[in-house]
Every structure is written in structure tokens, then in C-alpha cells.
Design a protein around this motif. Structure first.
Motif, PDB file in Angstrom:
ATOM      1  N   SER A  77     -13.187  76.722-144.934  1.00 55.25           N
ATOM      2  CA  SER A  77     -14.108  76.874-146.059  1.00 55.25           C
ATOM      3  C   SER A  77     -14.685  78.286-146.125  1.00 55.25           C
ATOM      4  N   MET A  78     -14.554  79.051-145.034  1.00 59.92           N
ATOM      5  CA  MET A  78     -15.014  80.437-145.028  1.00 59.92           C
ATOM      6  C   MET A  78     -14.013  81.367-145.703  1.00 59.92           C
ATOM      7  N   LEU A 137     -11.044  79.981-147.954  1.00 58.39           N
ATOM      8  CA  LEU A 137     -10.337  79.435-149.108  1.00 58.39           C
ATOM      9  C   LEU A 137     -11.321  78.819-150.100  1.00 58.39           C
ATOM     10  N   PRO A 138     -10.970  78.782-151.391  1.00 60.86           N
ATOM     11  CA  PRO A 138     -11.865  78.203-152.393  1.00 60.86           C
ATOM     12  C   PRO A 138     -12.155  76.731-152.100  1.00 60.86           C
ATOM     13  N   PRO A 139     -13.374  76.285-152.349  1.00 62.32           N
ATOM     14  CA  PRO A 139     -13.710  74.879-152.087  1.00 62.32           C
ATOM     15  C   PRO A 139     -12.877  73.936-152.949  1.00 62.32           C
ATOM     16  N   GLY A 140     -12.484  72.817-152.345  1.00 69.16           N
ATOM     17  CA  GLY A 140     -11.728  71.813-153.081  1.00 69.16           C
ATOM     18  C   GLY A 140     -10.307  72.198-153.408  1.00 69.16           C
ATOM     19  N   SER A 141      -9.731  73.165-152.660  1.00 68.83           N
ATOM     20  CA  SER A 141      -8.384  73.648-152.992  1.00 68.83           C
ATOM     21  C   SER A 141      -7.348  73.305-151.929  1.00 68.83           C
ATOM     22  N   PHE A 142      -7.746  72.627-150.859  1.00 73.97           N
ATOM     23  CA  PHE A 142      -6.831  72.373-149.748  1.00 73.97           C
ATOM     24  C   PHE A 142      -7.229  71.087-149.032  1.00 73.97           C
ATOM     25  N   VAL A 143      -6.313  70.600-148.201  1.00 71.65           N
ATOM     26  CA  VAL A 143      -6.579  69.453-147.333  1.00 71.65           C
ATOM     27  C   VAL A 143      -6.496  69.947-145.895  1.00 71.65           C
TER      28      VAL A 143
END
Length: 323
Positions: free
Chosen positions: A225-226, A228-234
Motif C-alpha cells: 500500500s506504500m 501501489l494505488p489502493p484497491g488495485s491489487f490482491v
């Protein structure tokens, strides 16, 4: 009578010698920087202001001689297990340039910038859901490595389909054709070769940089989360087992509306490749021209920084998630 004021003197050019410059670092790396620096690729560094060493390619037990007034930079873009021992290189390095946030000069593999054309229909990307006929695609060519990612992938396959390209799999993806190879996949396995602090490579970033329509499934040690954009990955770390992860991905695979929300970030951000380290070298050049930021720091033991980190824990964590 008008007398024009004298023109300001141009800033002097700072000489930066890269002792063992890798091919992916251009000799023109300073050309777009605001300050004036010159890259010299040579093992003759006596008259240079700064000497940079590519950490993973130095295999010398006996350290080199450091000349008076020089600043030595430890350039480390690989995880600790790929960096040879520097136990004898005591009190030589002044700065670190690395993907790690505790480095003196931080240079991640990629960065995200805010879009200036938010809402412009010409920039909106259409994801063709009907083409997404497979679950997880994975391109991997380094097999027996620290993170045991192949074992993790085999375990994950017990719950959900994983198609593996490259030397570690049975499928072939031609060089430079990531977009075409992953077109039919809903997810991409972004599994790093080691589980180390802040170590996020092109394995994760490339999906964002090339606008590949697959959700990255990340596996590594960093706090994603530091970066990559929030809500863009698992993130695999959010699941207690590979079966829990696989079942979650299967549910997401059948939910078109939720799947599409993972790409909302594209409306607001764009990813920019930093693997050539221009960002870090421009910052290095800026500091050389700014006396107030020319550190007097001296690493007592650079090898300890590599293995332990500046944080109160080891640089890498053990593999405990293959369950």
C-alpha cells in the motif's frame, strides 16, 4: 546608459565515476537533470568527486583505495542474497542509492504520478471482459530462488488454474509481448524472487506501466500500500493459506463489477518506469551541487546495512506461507 547585469556563472560539472556500470545504466543518465553532472564509466576514479559501485557486481574481498574528499555511493537494486559480502569494506561508503526507503537516495523500480487529464474520455481504457477466459497468468524464468515462489505456485494450482510462461513453465511468451500473452488472463502472479523490505520490482510494476488488463496478485515482504494505488491489487499476505487465496480469486473471477473496480486507479494515476535509476541519479547530482545536503555520513559497516537494514529487524523475512 543601460548596462546589463553580468550573467550568472554556470554551475560546475560534477564528475561521477561509475566504477562497474551495468549496461542498463546509461552514460547519459544525467542529461535530463536540472543540475550539471557527468557520468564516467571507468575503473580509474582517482580524480572523481563521486564514485558509484554496483553492489551486486563487486566480488572483491579486499576493498579499493578511497581518495581524499571523495563521496562513495553504494548502488543496490537487488535483494541481499544477490549481493556479495562487503564485510571488509568498513568506513568507506557515504551514501546508499536503492529501492529501499531507508536508503540515503530512494529509487524505486517505478513511481506513480497524478494524472492531469482526469475525466478526459480520450484517456479512458476499455477492458474487454469477454476476452478474459483464463484465471492466472504467470511469466517466470528464475526458478530455484529464495522466495520459493514455484512451490507457492504449485500449491496455489490445487485451488485455481495457473498458467506458467517462461523457463519455469510449459508455455512460451515471446520477448516484449507481455500484453498479448496476458490478454486473456484476469490475474497476473507478481511473485518476487525474495521476500525483502521494500523489494518490489518490475514483476509488479510492469502490469501498471503497460496498462495490462490483469489484476496483479502480489507476493513479497513490502507493505504494497506504500507503493501501489489502493484497491488495485490482491496481496497474498492477506490470506491465511493458498486455498483461501485461490477461492477468493475464483469468486472475484466471476464478479465482473467488482473485478472492474480494481482498475479505477487509471483514472487518477499513471505509472512511470524508474528501473534506469534516472530519478536517483538526478537526486544524487542535485545533492552534489547543494553543500547543505552533502552528507558527512560514513557507513561503519555497509554489509550490516545490506543484511539487517536500518530498521530493527532483518532485511528479509522467511518463507512461512506455503500452506
Amino acid at each position: 546608459m543601460f548596462i546589463a547585469p553580468p550573467l550568472p556563472k554556470p554551475k560546475p560539472v560534477k564528475r561521477v565515476t561509475y566504477y562497474n556500470r551495468p549496461s542498463w545504466i546509461s552514460r547519459n543518465v544525467f542529461d535530463t537533470c536540472d543540475d550539471r553532472c557527468e557520468m564516467i564509466s571507468s575503473s580509474n576514479y582517482k580524480n572523481s568527486d563521486v564514485v558509484v559501485f554496483h553492489a551486486s557486481d563487486i566480488h572483491m574481498g579486499t576493498p579499493l583505495r578511497k581518495y581524499r574528499g571523495q563521496t562513495w555511493v553504494f548502488h543496490a537494486m537487488e535483494p541481499p542474497f544477490l549481493i556479495p559480502s562487503f564485510k571488509n569494506w568498513k568506513r568507506l561508503f557515504n551514501w546508499t542509492l536503492s529501492y529501499r526507503r531507508d536508503a540515503d537516495i530512494f529509487n524505486p523500480y517505478s513511481t506513480f504520478t497524478r494524472r492531469t487529464d482526469v475525466g478526459n474520455k480520450d484517456t479512458q481504457h476499455i477492458i474487454r471482459w469477454e476476452n478474459k477466459t483464463r484465471n492466472i497468468g504467470w511469466i517466470v524464468s528464475h526458478c530455484g530462488i529464495e522466495s520459493q515462489r514455484l512451490k507457492y505456485g504449485v500449491k496455489l494450482k490445487q485451488t485455481i488454474d495457473v498458467d506458467t510462461f517462461g523457463r519455469c513453465g510449459k508455455l512460451h511468451c515471446p520477448r516484449g509481448q507481455w500484453q498479448e500473452c496476458l490478454e486473456k488472463y484476469k490475474f497476473y502472479a507478481s511473485f518476487e524472487n525474495s521476500l525483502c523490505i521494500d523489494y518490489i520490482t518490475e514483476k509488479s510494476f510492469r502490469v501498471f506501466e503497460r496498462n495490462i488488463d490483469s489484476i496483479p496478485v502480489t507476493r513479497g515482504a513490502p507493505d504494497y500500500s506504500m507503493f501501489l494505488p489502493p484497491g488495485s491489487f490482491v496481496n497474498t499476505r492477506n490470506f491465511s493459506s493458498t486455498s483461501n487465496l485461490g477461492n477468493f480469486l475464483k469468486r472475484l473471477s466471476d464478479d465482473k463489477l467488482t473485478f472492474m473496480t480494481y482498475f479505477k486507479w487509471r483514472q487518477y494515476y499513471k505509472a512511470e518506469d524508474q528501473i534506469d535509476s534516472k530519478m536517483g541519479f538526478c537526486e544524487l547530482c542535485r545533492r552534489l551541487h547543494n553543500p547543505t545536503q552533502k552528507y558527512r555520513r560514513l557507513y561503519e559497516d555497509i554489509d550490516e546495512w545490506v543484511r539487517q537494514g536500518a530498521l530493527p529487524r532483518r532485511s528479509c523475512r522467511p518463507v512461512v506461507d506455503i500452506i
